[in-house]
Design an enzyme around this catalytic site. Structure first.
Site, short mmCIF file in Angstrom:
data_model
loop_
_atom_site.label_atom_id
_atom_site.label_comp_id
_atom_site.label_asym_id
_atom_site.label_seq_id
_atom_site.Cartn_x
_atom_site.Cartn_y
_atom_site.Cartn_z
CG HIS A 1 -10.77 7.10 5.01
ND1 HIS A 1 -10.22 7.57 6.24
CD2 HIS A 1 -11.77 7.77 4.98
CE1 HIS A 1 -10.83 8.58 6.67
NE2 HIS A 1 -12.03 8.78 5.91
CB SER B 1 13.00 -6.10 -13.12
OG SER B 1 13.44 -7.14 -12.35
CE LYS C 1 8.06 -5.55 -10.85
NZ LYS C 1 8.22 -4.24 -10.92
CD GLU D 1 9.53 3.63 -8.83
OE1 GLU D 1 10.57 3.84 -9.74
OE2 GLU D 1 8.74 2.62 -8.90
#
Length: 461
Positions: free
Chosen positions: A183, A313, A319, A326
């Site tokens: 959960h 980025s 970053k 993805e």
């Protein structure tokens, strides 16, 4: 205009065709009728259709349906098309006649032109190239051949490659303890190796599912011609073609058990697409878990280090993002959408024919291609380079209130529940709370709270 076009004829009359094109009148009509998406038929399907035409020409020659010299010329032309030499000669949009007749005639016309040029006398697209066939049996047969070939030659090896990479990480991370999560909340400890073993097993079960569906995908409706009765095809034609295809391509191809089922429905392709969807679900779960475990570097879980592939980025220097994971998730989203289209298309069988064949083929073959490609990319660009942040994982595991679960056999559920509540409220570890309340000795706690032992189940002795 005469320098740019030539005049071709079909049963509907004259058509202007680009002068250098190998296609003829019916292909040109389809090009003009369906300027819809700009998406053409998958290369794998063109190759499979050409392979069938090549095998059919040899069988037709043996059965004396087509003269041997014509059959040889058709066979040679088909081999060139199957190898990709004439890909630009197949311009018809995916969204066309639902039986695939436009693409079948495109193939017939290109092969007829190439064979005519080779032979020096006219080879007819219908009478010779399409002999003993109908679009209604040869086009769906090509879909099944293409799907079988791409699964066997590309998708399964790619999934095996990914599973092997995951199994290697399972062994590498065998003793590295981390907090389990259910959960999205802290749960009892696991090892990072156990998690990666689960991912590998899911991929391997996906391969099992593919192998289970292959016998049905590899059944070809060839020989049913227009409606399943086999009109205009010699009785031994389909068996001869399928035997040759199976031998030449190294595939487990068979003739349909019932040509009326095989002609009117595409259930095996729907089933196959469902397997691809299931594999996608497994890959989504794996990729998303890896994204979460690699989140950070300061404010996320940061339990693993994912390889840096590219700047993440355009505005935040330094970053880096989990781009390979993805990409997996985006592929799975596309596979899910493709499966919906295949299922909807599969439901469109009317009496003796399904008329959603091109869109079923496009979506199914794209799903196979995408899953195969992204499996290799994810294995090579991400999984192989993953490193464990051992100390951080161990600290999370040892500080989680959920490790108090192992104390239940010693002090009971109710007392442990109070320990967990106190640990959560105070920020103290369960160990500290138990010692302060003198519920167990330090030696007993050392045994009960050994986080690596907790990953193996059972009661600490």
């Amino acid at each position: 205009m005469t320098d740019e076009f030539r005049i071709e004829h079909d049963s509907m009359g004259e058509v202007k065709v680009p002068k250098e094109a190998k296609w003829q009148a019916q292909t040109q009509r389809a090009v003009e009728n369906f300027p819809i998406s700009g998406l053409t038929v998958e290369r794998a399907l063109i190759g499979a259709l050409a392979a069938i035409k090549g095998a059919a020409s040899g069988v037709n020659a043996r059965l004396k349906v087509v003269p041997k010299d014509m059959a040889d010329a058709i066979h040679q032309a088909a081999a060139e098309v199957a190898a990709g030499k004439w890909d630009d000669e197949f311009p018809i949009d995916v969204y066309q006649t639902g039986s695939g007749t436009s693409t079948n005639m495109n193939m017939n016309e290109v092969l007829a032109t190439l064979a005519t040029e080779r032979l020096g006398k006219e080879v007819h697209p219908n009478d010779h190239v399409n002999a003993s066939q109908s679009s209604n049996d040869v086009f769906p047969s090509a879909i099944h051949v293409a799907a079988t070939r791409e699964i066997v030659k590309d998708l399964i090896p790619s999934l095996e490659h990914l599973a092997k990479a995951l199994r290697k990480k399972q062994r590498e991370f065998k003793s590295m303890v981390k907090s389990g999560r259910t959960h999205l909340m802290d749960a009892t400890p696991v090892t990072l190796g156990q998690e990666f073993g689960g991912y590998a097993q899911a991929i391997e079960i996906g391969i099992e599912r593919l192998n289970n569906v292959l016998p049905r995908v590899a059944e070809l409706p060839l020989g049913g011609t227009a409606v399943g009765t086999g009109i205009n095809a010699p009785k031994t034609f389909a068996k001869g073609v399928i035997t040759k295809l199976a031998s030449d391509m190294g595939l487990p191809l068979t003739e349909a058990r019932d040509h009326f089922e095989a002609q009117g429905s595409r259930d095996a392709l729907v089933e196959c697409s469902g397997v691809l969807r299931t594999i996608g679900v497994s890959m989504w779960k794996m990729a998303n878990d890896i994204r979460w475990m690699g989140s950070g570097p300061r404010t996320g879980l940061a339990e693993i280090r994912i390889p840096d592939l590219q700047p993440g980025s355009s505005i935040m220097p330094g970053k880096v993002n989990p781009v390979a994971a993805e990409a997996v998730c985006q592929v799975v989203a596309q596979v899910m959408g493709n499966d919906a289209a295949v299922a909807f298309g599969g439901a469109a069988g009317n009496f003796e024919l399904n008329v959603m064949l091109p869109v079923i083929a496009r979506n199914l073959l794209e799903s196979i291609r995408l899953l195969a490609s992204v499996s290799r990319v994810f294995a090579d660009k991400c999984v192989n380079g993953i490193e464990a942040n051992v100390e951080r994982m161990k600290a999370f595991a040892e500080s989680s209130p959920s490790i108090a679960t192992s104390l239940v056999p010693y002090i009971g559920y109710e007392k442990v529940a109070k320990v967990v509540k106190e640990s959560t409220a105070s920020g103290k570890s369960p160990r500290q709370v138990v010692l302060e309340q003198k519920l167990m000795t330090e030696a007993e706690l050392d045994k009960a709270l050994d986080v690596l032992s907790l990953t193996k189940g059972g009661i600490a002795k």
